[in-house]
Design a protein around this motif. Structure first.
Motif, PDB file in Angstrom:
ATOM      1  N   ILE A 137     -21.625  15.446  23.061  1.00 50.61           N
ATOM      2  CA  ILE A 137     -20.689  16.564  23.075  1.00 50.61           C
ATOM      3  C   ILE A 137     -21.454  17.888  23.009  1.00 50.61           C
ATOM      4  O   ILE A 137     -21.112  18.851  23.701  1.00 50.61           O
ATOM      5  CB  ILE A 137     -19.670  16.442  21.919  1.00 50.61           C
ATOM      6  N   THR A 138     -22.505  17.920  22.196  1.00 56.71           N
ATOM      7  CA  THR A 138     -23.335  19.120  22.106  1.00 56.71           C
ATOM      8  C   THR A 138     -23.928  19.461  23.466  1.00 56.71           C
ATOM      9  O   THR A 138     -23.912  20.628  23.886  1.00 56.71           O
ATOM     10  CB  THR A 138     -24.468  18.919  21.082  1.00 56.71           C
ATOM     11  N   MET A 139     -24.452  18.474  24.155  1.00 58.61           N
ATOM     12  CA  MET A 139     -25.023  18.728  25.482  1.00 58.61           C
ATOM     13  C   MET A 139     -23.961  19.255  26.441  1.00 58.61           C
ATOM     14  O   MET A 139     -24.219  20.172  27.220  1.00 58.61           O
ATOM     15  CB  MET A 139     -25.678  17.462  26.041  1.00 58.61           C
ATOM     16  N   LEU A 140     -22.757  18.688  26.376  1.00 57.96           N
ATOM     17  CA  LEU A 140     -21.672  19.173  27.233  1.00 57.96           C
ATOM     18  C   LEU A 140     -21.310  20.619  26.904  1.00 57.96           C
ATOM     19  O   LEU A 140     -21.112  21.440  27.809  1.00 57.96           O
ATOM     20  CB  LEU A 140     -20.435  18.282  27.098  1.00 57.96           C
ATOM     21  N   LEU A 141     -21.211  20.930  25.618  1.00 52.93           N
ATOM     22  CA  LEU A 141     -20.889  22.293  25.204  1.00 52.93           C
ATOM     23  C   LEU A 141     -21.943  23.286  25.689  1.00 52.93           C
ATOM     24  O   LEU A 141     -21.613  24.354  26.212  1.00 52.93           O
ATOM     25  CB  LEU A 141     -20.761  22.382  23.682  1.00 52.93           C
ATOM     26  N   LEU A 142     -23.206  22.925  25.519  1.00 54.73           N
ATOM     27  CA  LEU A 142     -24.281  23.819  25.943  1.00 54.73           C
ATOM     28  C   LEU A 142     -24.330  23.957  27.460  1.00 54.73           C
ATOM     29  O   LEU A 142     -24.551  25.058  27.981  1.00 54.73           O
ATOM     30  CB  LEU A 142     -25.619  23.337  25.396  1.00 54.73           C
ATOM     31  N   ALA A 143     -24.099  22.867  28.167  1.00 54.87           N
ATOM     32  CA  ALA A 143     -24.079  22.938  29.631  1.00 54.87           C
ATOM     33  C   ALA A 143     -22.906  23.787  30.111  1.00 54.87           C
ATOM     34  O   ALA A 143     -23.065  24.638  31.009  1.00 54.87           O
ATOM     35  CB  ALA A 143     -23.993  21.531  30.226  1.00 54.87           C
TER      36      ALA A 143
ATOM     37  N   LEU B  19     -22.421  33.348  25.686  1.00 57.95           N
ATOM     38  CA  LEU B  19     -23.393  32.267  25.525  1.00 57.95           C
ATOM     39  C   LEU B  19     -23.732  32.057  24.052  1.00 57.95           C
ATOM     40  O   LEU B  19     -23.878  30.915  23.607  1.00 57.95           O
ATOM     41  CB  LEU B  19     -24.658  32.567  26.339  1.00 57.95           C
ATOM     42  N   SER B  20     -23.818  33.135  23.296  1.00 53.87           N
ATOM     43  CA  SER B  20     -24.117  33.010  21.862  1.00 53.87           C
ATOM     44  C   SER B  20     -23.046  32.208  21.136  1.00 53.87           C
ATOM     45  O   SER B  20     -23.348  31.405  20.264  1.00 53.87           O
ATOM     46  CB  SER B  20     -24.245  34.386  21.227  1.00 53.87           C
TER      47      SER B  20
ATOM     48  N   LEU C 190     -21.559  27.060  18.442  1.00 49.27           N
ATOM     49  CA  LEU C 190     -20.739  25.857  18.393  1.00 49.27           C
ATOM     50  C   LEU C 190     -21.603  24.611  18.575  1.00 49.27           C
ATOM     51  O   LEU C 190     -21.450  23.618  17.851  1.00 49.27           O
ATOM     52  CB  LEU C 190     -19.650  25.914  19.473  1.00 49.27           C
ATOM     53  N   GLY C 191     -22.540  24.670  19.498  1.00 54.00           N
ATOM     54  CA  GLY C 191     -23.457  23.547  19.709  1.00 54.00           C
ATOM     55  C   GLY C 191     -24.292  23.250  18.476  1.00 54.00           C
ATOM     56  O   GLY C 191     -24.515  22.086  18.126  1.00 54.00           O
ATOM     57  N   LEU C 192     -24.754  24.305  17.790  1.00 52.27           N
ATOM     58  CA  LEU C 192     -25.528  24.105  16.564  1.00 52.27           C
ATOM     59  C   LEU C 192     -24.719  23.366  15.510  1.00 52.27           C
ATOM     60  O   LEU C 192     -25.246  22.504  14.792  1.00 52.27           O
ATOM     61  CB  LEU C 192     -25.988  25.454  16.008  1.00 52.27           C
ATOM     62  N   GLU C 193     -23.444  23.678  15.399  1.00 52.66           N
ATOM     63  CA  GLU C 193     -22.597  23.004  14.415  1.00 52.66           C
ATOM     64  C   GLU C 193     -22.460  21.517  14.728  1.00 52.66           C
ATOM     65  O   GLU C 193     -22.527  20.671  13.829  1.00 52.66           O
ATOM     66  CB  GLU C 193     -21.216  23.666  14.352  1.00 52.66           C
ATOM     67  N   PHE C 194     -22.261  21.185  15.995  1.00 55.17           N
ATOM     68  CA  PHE C 194     -22.138  19.772  16.373  1.00 55.17           C
ATOM     69  C   PHE C 194     -23.460  19.033  16.166  1.00 55.17           C
ATOM     70  O   PHE C 194     -23.469  17.874  15.738  1.00 55.17           O
ATOM     71  CB  PHE C 194     -21.670  19.642  17.827  1.00 55.17           C
TER      72      PHE C 194
END
Length: 126
Positions: A19-25, A56-57, A62-66
């Motif tokens: 999910i983190t990878m999807l959010l960042l992508a 982007l920030s 959000l990615g950091l939290e996941f």
């Protein structure tokens, strides 16, 4: 029972990492789209850059939290002191990154609301 718990934690952690990878992508793609769209619309480069950076920030935060949640799950099942130390270091680094990103987002928002105001000095940003 313990083996099933380990397997569940591993799968859940992998799901959160995915999910983190999807959010960042998604956040990166949205930032690129907003950059291209803003520049072709004839908007000022500084305004476009600020908007893209803020967007982007938010995705990065959000990615950091996941990612932190995934690390917590990995460590929660059968922690040892080495894993706890690594988790503590990762959590500290992500907390510092999150703090500064959040602060910078807030500063950029204030600047965007008052474009004629002088930029604050580095020690006044907090």
């Amino acid at each position: 029972m313990e083996q099933a718990l380990h397997l569940l934690a591993e799968r859940l952690s992998q799901t959160l990492q995915f999910i983190t990878m999807l959010l960042l992508a998604f956040g990166t793609a949205a930032a690129l789209w907003n950059l291209v769209r803003g520049l072709f619309a004839g908007r000022a480069a500084s305004a476009v850059t600020l908007e893209v950076w803020q967007g982007l920030s938010r995705w990065l935060l959000l990615g950091l939290e996941f990612m932190l949640a995934a690390d917590l799950i990995d460590t929660a099942v059968s922690p040892n002191w080495d894993d706890i130390g690594k988790l503590g270091a990762i959590a500290a680094i992500r907390t510092v990154l999150g703090f500064f990103l959040g602060r910078d987002i807030e500063l950029a928002r204030r600047i965007a609301q008052e474009p004629d105001a002088p930029a604050p000095k580095a020690n006044e940003a907090a």
